[in-house]
Design an enzyme around this catalytic site. Structure first.
Site, PDB file in Angstrom:
ATOM      1  N   CYS A  28     -78.788 -20.311  21.531  1.00 16.21           N
ATOM      2  CA  CYS A  28     -78.769 -21.042  20.223  1.00 16.21           C
ATOM      3  C   CYS A  28     -78.964 -22.583  20.214  1.00 16.21           C
ATOM      4  O   CYS A  28     -78.178 -23.388  20.660  1.00 16.21           O
ATOM      5  CB  CYS A  28     -77.607 -20.589  19.393  1.00 16.21           C
ATOM      6  SG  CYS A  28     -77.340 -21.644  17.982  1.00 16.21           S
ATOM      7  N   CYS A  31     -76.524 -24.566  18.183  1.00 16.00           N
ATOM      8  CA  CYS A  31     -74.944 -24.584  19.056  1.00 16.00           C
ATOM      9  C   CYS A  31     -75.031 -25.642  20.146  1.00 16.00           C
ATOM     10  O   CYS A  31     -73.935 -26.226  20.170  1.00 16.00           O
ATOM     11  CB  CYS A  31     -75.046 -23.193  19.367  1.00 16.00           C
ATOM     12  SG  CYS A  31     -74.955 -21.740  18.065  1.00 16.00           S
TER      13      CYS A  31
END
Length: 101
Positions: A28, A31
């Site tokens: 991600c 992230c």
């Protein structure tokens, strides 16, 4: 450094005081962007953890997490705040601080 949170220790981790848990995945992009902020927060607050959602699907399902990164704030085992998506350090500090006694 943020503590590692798993399906097995999640309940214990969030059970006392104010805790922040970052739900993330290695693949991600957002992230990865928020990871240094989470690690930085862990130097200012005791209960800051990271949970890899790919390795801990049970908690993800139980909490109804559909997007990552998701930041959860718990106080004494009860979820009191949730932030989805990217955030700046000051935003996350505010989320934590408003629940400290």
């Amino acid at each position: 450094m943020a503590k590692t949170v798993t399906d097995e220790n999640f309940e214990t981790f969030v059970s006392k005081g104010v805790s922040l848990v970052d739900l993330y995945a290695d693949w991600c992009g957002p992230c990865k962007q928020i990871a240094p902020i989470i690690d930085d927060l862990s130097t200012d607050y005791d209960q800051v953890g990271k949970m890899d959602v790919d390795e801990n699907p049970e908690t993800m399902r139980e909490l109804g997490i559909r997007s990552i990164p998701t930041i959860l704030i718990y106080k004494d085992g009860v979820q009191v705040d949730r932030h989805v998506g990217m955030a700046q350090k000051v935003q996350l500090q505010d989320l934590i601080d408003k629940h400290l006694d």
